[in-house]
Design an enzyme around this catalytic site. Structure first.
Site, PDB file in Angstrom:
ATOM      1  N   GLU A  39      14.771   2.818  -0.109  1.00  0.00           N
ATOM      2  CA  GLU A  39      15.989   2.152  -0.943  1.00  0.00           C
ATOM      3  C   GLU A  39      15.337   1.896  -2.115  1.00  0.00           C
ATOM      4  OE1 GLU A  39      18.647   1.028   2.498  1.00  0.00           O
ATOM      5  OE2 GLU A  39      16.579   1.056   3.152  1.00  0.00           O
ATOM      6  N   ARG A  92       0.765  -1.202   0.047  1.00  0.00           N
ATOM      7  CA  ARG A  92      -0.010  -0.082  -0.024  1.00  0.00           C
ATOM      8  C   ARG A  92       0.696   1.356   0.250  1.00  0.00           C
ATOM      9  NH1 ARG A  92      -3.989   2.746   4.905  1.00  0.00           N
ATOM     10  NH2 ARG A  92      -3.866   4.506   3.610  1.00  0.00           N
ATOM     11  N   LYS A 123       2.110  11.148  -3.489  1.00  0.00           N
ATOM     12  CA  LYS A 123       3.018  12.419  -3.577  1.00  0.00           C
ATOM     13  C   LYS A 123       4.482  12.278  -2.957  1.00  0.00           C
ATOM     14  CE  LYS A 123       3.066  17.256  -3.654  1.00  0.00           C
ATOM     15  NZ  LYS A 123       2.292  18.537  -3.477  1.00  0.00           N
TER      16      LYS A 123
END
Lengths: 724, 322
Positions: A690, A613, A618
């Site tokens: 990452e 999820r 943004k």
């Protein structure tokens, strides 16, 4: 799509970063660093420095501040500064000057004359490869062999098609925009520290140990962090020194590292080499994956990158073997840097897969799809939620992968050779234990607090969104309170674990706060809900509701004359041992290489990924874009240039340590699939910090091959490697 | 950073009067302040000349005259300025730096050699006789042309390469008077005295740059090759201008940057271009001699090839060679 809750504060300069804490009577520290790579300090003439204007103290190994030995590394080093006269690397902290102003401290530091008994230093990774050794701890090999297969080499020899090549990557420095500052202030025996860190509890643990004080006497505050990338996990020399100096001088002290010092005092990503061999059937089915990985490691600490490990988790193969070796060097401390092991590991593996595709005459995307594994290749455990094939498919469609010409050099645009490349992106997921407190306030707002850190990632915004969602109030009425060691212990920012670990805790704590609010409402005699059964009262849209009664929680608190109601909840660590947890995605890129002069430029980029999820698209997009940009730098620019003869870093500034500028970066399209990973947590979010960098360098290298027919196996891919 | 005195001059005579042997003139400050922070430059006095009337960009009978205090960004967008100059400026530094840095200062900017900039290392240019670690150390970006055993530092200016190609001069003013010096002669090869970078005398000030009138030189371009697309110095660059008459090259100007200890004019390449048609073959043949005499170091041998290719690329982009 929620704006960063701290965005306005940051762009207007109102956010108080560690170095912005201007305390009364503040003194300034400046580190003195070594100018040899190995040896002993014979003497330090501090007479002129001590007499220089404004100087309050000069600390050296000959006149040190007492610091106790560290008992465990925190991705940093074991040796506290100034406690011995040994020099272990060029740029090591060997002194601290404290003065009334920064400039006075810096000038005085330049007056100190140091004499060394210097010894030859081993500083060349390349020279050390021949004598690489097993790592200091852990097994040097991980191996999975199909029944009846004697060795990985047998499996390779039995394969119809094989490729084998060696890939190297240079040492890198993190260079977060905010260099490392520490401000230390004592009030009696109580220490307050404002210091840039990825986890305030890491600071508490180290400082308690180094200064020999109780953790309850230490308060660390760091609500805003100007980038970390792994470099603010370790607790570096200036932090305990500054705390000890402030104690000795009886006044607050601030020490901020210079950019140059952040190349040596605070650690770097090790250099690495990987020799990858792939064996496949003629139809592309992988039969064997072998990767012998070597990482540099500082003689000062234990951290190295097990670069080959990624091969255990990526592609289906009945036979996989990875090995780990190290080259120990007299260089600054090796530490974690964004996707330690995976960033370099994926460059080698994704390049090798591309080389295999060339040899097979197969589309590299098809080859990857063919070897997509529904289970963890090394353990056979099913993945919790893997949608890589959909990432490949959507990515290929959106990017126009079918228009790719397999023959290198087939596409030109004026003087530019144009190539397309792709690679798989991936990063592991986890959920650790975390505690968070939610406090509902009489004004109708709420505070969410925990010791987590927002390195610019959007973590605070995630907390605000999750709490707002559960309370049914606007995000703007939530105040996330991160980076304070007096809060409940949440996850430090590292290993892409902040949202996956802290997110569920925020949800639990918010639910607990709602329950506490309802309990107050039914118990308090002045409450209109008084006497009702708790389970008959609902908390919806920021209101308490029962029958016809509907009162905003803030109004209710006000009417009861109660300032707030709070609850703390702890989310347990993930106990599922029957699944593998990992995110997957795909990078697609177009790279142009000048036909005359060889410079490579990235001209188009698409990343499609499944990270569970996505709480806030943004800031999540922003995280992936940041990872890709860093990956493009990894591929083409970033390189710490260490002089083999001296151990000195030759490009310790941002004018000569190159990272991409805006002109190097095209529009980066990011597309999330958004499948909640409900086996990882009810929230279903995996990490994204990452993810974006992994595979990016491989995609660039593969596009360069497609453009030019040149296979560059050494990062960064600078133009001289493409000139011949 | 060492303590220094500061004075702001309003007029040229006042600036010259304020100048002393250990003083430095301050224009944009983009090199001076940087190097003062690093203790590489330690002037006793800094004389701010920004209020001097050394402004203006004018086409005159003598040629294009550019006041020394004009900012790089203003010169780059002025219509009277040759494309090769405008392009060299537009590809220099960053927008912020181009807005601050002056034309005179640009020509006097110091090398980016990492050893020159680090006072903890030897450097013959900074401290004569102390040695040159660059010859065997970190030298990927260093010069291959015009080097000496004492110094291999690259001249960093793009503008200077364009100006040297166009035979520009600098006007120098001091108490002793005024002189016009060709820029190509202004810069000094390092030889045994790398600390002497140019012909500027103590207390002397550059007041303007003069580019000779030569209408065909508007047919010119600057190609800069570098690791990243902006905000980086050249690994190799080429300033070229061609006078095309009747389908052949009548006259050529070629200079290179990023490869020499000074802006590197290439008369042999120019001679080889004269009388030739503007074809790829002509360009490659002419550029073949560009790196003659090059002395590559451990990490920069690629510049020999890169230089030739950069020149060909620049000529091709100018003339669309066939």
């Amino acid at each position: 799509m929620t704006d960063r809750v701290d965005g306005r504060l940051k762009v207007t300069g109102a956010a108080t970063y560690a170095a912005d804490n201007r305390l009364d009577r503040l003194a300034y520290g400046y580190l003195v660093t070594s100018t040899v790579a190995r040896g002993t300090i014979v003497s330090m003439d501090t007479a002129a420095a001590s007499k220089a204007p404004g100087v309050l103290a000069v600390y050296t190994p000959f006149d040190p501040l007492k610091l106790y030995r560290y008992t465990k590394e925190q991705n940093d080093e074991l040796t506290p500064p100034l406690q011995d006269k040994n020099v272990r690397y060029f740029g090591q902290a060997i002194g601290l000057v404290v003065a009334e102003t920064f400039e006075q401290a810096r000038d005085a530091a330049s007056l100190i004359q140091v004499r060394y008994d210097a010894r030859p230093a081993a500083a060349s990774f390349h020279d050390g490869l021949a004598s690489a050794t097993d790592p200091p701890s852990g097994s040097p090999i991980s191996e999975v062999l199909a029944p009846g297969v004697g060795s990985i080499d047998d499996a390779l020899n039995a394969s119809e098609i094989t490729v084998s090549a060696t890939y190297t990557a240079s040492m890198q420095n993190h260079n977060a925009m905010e260099p490392h500052p520490t401000v230390a202030a004592w009030d009696g025996d109580h220490l307050t520290l404002y210091t840039a860190t990825q986890g305030v509890m890491l600071v508490v643990a180290r400082i308690a140990e180094a200064l020999g004080i109780d953790t309850s006497k230490i308060h660390v505050r760091n609500p805003y962090v100007g980038g970390g990338f792994g470099n603010k996990w370790g607790i570096w020399a200036h932090t305990p020194l500054t705390a000890a100096a402030a104690r000795a001088l009886g006044r607050p002290v601030k020490t901020a590292l210079t950019r140059e010092q952040t190349f040596t005092v605070v650690g770097h990503r090790p250099a690495s080499q990987q020799t990858v061999s792939l064996g496949a059937a003629r139809d592309g089915t992988l039969k064997a994956i072998k990767n012998d990985g070597v990482s540099s490691k500082s003689a000062s600490n234990g951290f190295y990158e097990p670069v080959a490990n990624l091969c255990l988790s990526m592609y289906a193969s009945p036979n996989i073997r990875v090995s780990r070796k190290i080259v120990t060097l007299d260089v600054p401390v090796t530490t974690i840097m964004r996707a330690p092991q995976e960033a370099n590991g994926s460059f080698a593996l994704e390049s090798a897969v591309d080389e295999l595709a060339v040899k097979l005459g197969m589309d590299p995307l098809e080859l990857r799809r063919k070897n997509d594994s529904p289970v963890v290749p090394s353990s056979g455990l099913p993945w919790s939620s893997k949608h890589l094939d959909e990432c490949y498919r959507i990515g290929a469609e959106r990017f126009g992968w079918s228009r790719r010409r397999p023959t290198p050099g087939a596409v030109t645009d004026g003087d530019w050779l144009v190539g397309l490349g792709m690679a798989t992106a991936t990063y592991g997921a986890s959920r650790a234990q975390a505690s968070v407190k939610v406090r509902l306030l009489a004004g109708g707002t709420a505070v969410v607090s925990g010791t987590g850190a927002d390195l610019g990632t959007g973590q605070s915004t995630v907390w605000a969104i999750l709490a707002a969602e559960s309370l049914g109030i606007p995000v703007g009425r939530i105040r996330p309170d991160l980076g304070d060691s007096s809060s409940p212990v949440a996850a430090n920012a590292g290993g892409s674990g902040s949202t996956s670990t802290n997110g569920p805790a925020v949800q639990l704590a918010t639910e607990a706060a709602k329950t506490a609010m309802i309990a107050l409402a039914v118990q308090d005699e002045r409450s209109p809900f008084h006497g009702k059964a708790a389970d008959s009262v609902r908390f919806e849209d920021g209101r308490l509701k029962a029958g016809d009664l509907s009162v905003p929680f803030g109004s209710l608190l006000t009417s009861l004359d109660v300032p707030g109601v709070e609850a703390t909840a702890t989310s347990a660590k993930n106990g599922d041992k029957t699944h593998g947890f990992r995110s997957f995605g795909a990078h697609f890129c177009e790279v142009r290489v000048n036909a005359w002069t060889g410079e490579p430029r990235v001209s188009r980029w698409l990343t499609v990924l499944d990270a569970g999820r996505i709480v806030n698209e943004k800031t999540a997009r922003n995280q992936i874009i940041g990872g890709v940009v860093m990956g493009i730098g990894h591929a083409l620019l970033e390189e710490t240039r260490l002089e083999p003869a001296t151990g000195r870093i030759a490009n310790a500034d941002l004018a000569s340590y190159l990272v991409p500028v805006n002109a190097d970066i095209p529009r980066i399209d990011v597309h999330f699939l958004d499948y909640p990973d409900t086996l990882l947590s009810p929230l279903g979010a995996r990490g994204i910090g990452e993810f974006g960098i992994v595979g990016a360098a491989g995609a660039v290298a593969n596009a360069i091959y497609n453009a030019t027919g040149k296979r560059v196996r050494d990062l960064p891919i600078t133009l001289e490697k493409l000139l011949t | 950073m060492h303590a220094f005195g500061f004075a702001a001059a309003r007029t040229l005579p006042e600036a010259l009067r304020l100048a002393a042997p250990d003083s430095a003139f301050l224009a944009g400050g983009t090199t001076l302040v940087d190097l003062m922070k690093l203790d590489v430059l330690t002037p006793d006095r800094v004389v701010d000349i920004n209020r001097l009337p050394l402004r203006g960009i004018r086409s005159t009978r003598d040629g294009l005259r550019i006041g020394a205090l004009e900012r790089m960004s203003d010169v780059a967008r002025h219509p009277a300025v040759h494309p090769v100059i405008a392009e060299a400026l537009a590809q220099s530094a960053s927008p912020q730096l181009r807005t601050m840095a002056s034309i005179g200062g640009n020509l006097l900017q110091r090398t980016r050699c990492g050893y020159f900039r680090d006072v903890h290392t030897p450097c013959n240019r900074r401290q004569p006789g102390s040695g040159c670690p660059a010859r065997t150390g970190d030298n990927r970006t260093h010069a291959v042309l015009g080097t000496s055993d004492a110094c291999v530092a690259t001249h960093p200016s793009d503008l200077a390469v364009a100006l040297v190609a166009l035979d520009a001069s600098v006007r120098l003013v001091s108490h002793a008077g005024e002189r016009l010096v060709r820029l190509a002669a202004f810069y000094r090869l390092p030889g045994d005295t790398p600390q002497v970078e140019n012909d500027l005398r103590p207390g002397e000030l550059i007041t303007e740059v003069v580019v000779p009138r030569r209408p065909w030189a508007r047919h010119s371009t600057y190609v800069k090759v570098r690791d990243r697309s902006s905000y980086e110095f050249a690994l190799a660059s080429a300033a070229v201008a061609l006078d095309m008459r009747g389908g052949v090259i009548h006259e050529a100007r070629v200079a290179a940057g990023g490869v020499g200890t000074v802006p590197w004019r290439l008369p042999a390449v120019e001679a080889a271009l004269r009388g030739r048609p503007p074809t790829r073959a002509s360009f490659e043949e002419a550029a073949a001699s560009a790196a003659d005499g090059a002395r590559p170091l451990t990490e920069n041998a690629f510049k020999v090839t890169l230089l030739k290719r950069t020149i060909v690329r620049a000529l091709m982009s100018l003339e669309g060679g066939s």
